[in-house]
Design an enzyme around this catalytic site. Structure first.
Site, mmCIF file in Angstrom:
data_model
loop_
_atom_site.group_PDB
_atom_site.id
_atom_site.type_symbol
_atom_site.label_atom_id
_atom_site.label_comp_id
_atom_site.label_asym_id
_atom_site.label_seq_id
_atom_site.Cartn_x
_atom_site.Cartn_y
_atom_site.Cartn_z
ATOM 1 N N ASP A 51 1.323 -1.216 -0.198
ATOM 2 C CA ASP A 51 -0.325 -0.005 -0.007
ATOM 3 C C ASP A 51 0.809 0.918 -0.095
ATOM 4 O O ASP A 51 1.980 1.063 0.286
ATOM 5 C CB ASP A 51 -0.978 -0.300 1.057
ATOM 6 N N HIS A 202 3.509 -2.470 2.978
ATOM 7 C CA HIS A 202 3.693 -1.050 2.830
ATOM 8 C C HIS A 202 4.834 -0.636 1.605
ATOM 9 O O HIS A 202 5.921 -0.801 2.082
ATOM 10 C CB HIS A 202 4.297 0.211 3.259
HETATM 11 ZN ZN LIG Z 1 -2.432 2.802 3.352
#
Ligand SMILES: [Zn+2]
Length: 241
Positions: A51, A202
């Site tokens: 993400d 991430h």
């Molecule tokens: Zn996020």
């Protein structure tokens, strides 16, 4: 329903609505506000999901690692960053990875008006589709936060909402060792429960492009070394539809 989901339903029925609602809005695997995709049922499958990109050097290093191990992953991109880095968005897709919507500006959607939610989702779709020339089919809510109107608007825009069942906690400043430990524990837990693993990692940070995420890239490399040799199959979330 799992025992946890049953417990969640019981919680909603028996305690203050506000508390139960927050729980359903934030617990990653909750289906109480509408169906969300979490994972398949083959315990030998893992979806790596990233993400908050695209994020310049970190995303490029990550693409190199994934290419070296010949696996495909899923990237939930922030539309505002995608507008600034369309070539990097194209590199992700050109390498065979699945690109999904993570809103334009990464707000907590559970507290936004319907108009703002639509703007965030449609804006990100447009940014990604302008870069790729192809429609976007998957969406992950920032922080996993949602409520029924979020899922309804996502559906209207042709998006399947995707959550996760393993958290790397890599938005904290932790080492690749710690990230790998979090992932390994989650994968073994899921294998014990005979279900696939959907891992939240991430390659970027929502504050700005340029956030340091190299421990996540290193943990990815070591995870792939460990589990590919064990016969695990790395998939995108699209393979669970
Ligand atoms: Zn996020």
């Amino acid at each position: 329903m799992t025992s946890i989901q049953l417990a969640a339903a019981a919680t909603l029925a028996s305690v203050a609505v506000a508390g139960g609602t927050a729980y359903a809005a934030l617990w990653p695997q909750s289906q109480l506000f509408g169906p969300v995709l979490v994972a398949g049922f083959n315990p030998d499958e893992i979806a790596l999901t990233y993400d908050d990109g695209p994020n310049d050097a970190t995303t490029e290093r990550l693409l190199e690692v994934l290419a070296r191990h010949r696996v495909r992953a899923t990237f939930f991109l922030i539309g505002g960053f995608a507008r600034q880095r369309p070539a990097l968005v194209r590199s992700i897709a050109a390498a065979g990875h699945l690109v999904g919507n993570h809103t334009m500006t990464h707000p907590w959607l559970s507290w936004q008006s319907a108009g703002r939610i639509r703007q965030e989702l449609a804006g990100c779709n447009a940014a990604l589709e302008d870069a790729l020339g192809a429609p976007i089919h998957f969406f992950r809510a920032p922080h996993g936060a949602r409520r029924p109107v979020v899922l309804r608007i996502a559906r209207e825009l042709g998006l399947t909402a995707v959550q996760w069942n393993i958290t790397a906690f890599d938005w904290n400043p932790i080492s690749a060792d710690e990230i790998l430990g979090n992932l390994t524990r989650g994968i073994e837990h899921n294998r014990g429960r005979k279900r696939a693993s959907n891992i939240l990692l991430h390659d970027g940070g929502d504050v700005s492009i340029g956030q340091p995420r190299m421990p996540s890239v290193e943990a990815t490399d070591r995870l792939l070394q460990r589990y590919k040799s064990k016969g695990m199959r790395f998939v995108t979330v699209a393979e669970w539809i």
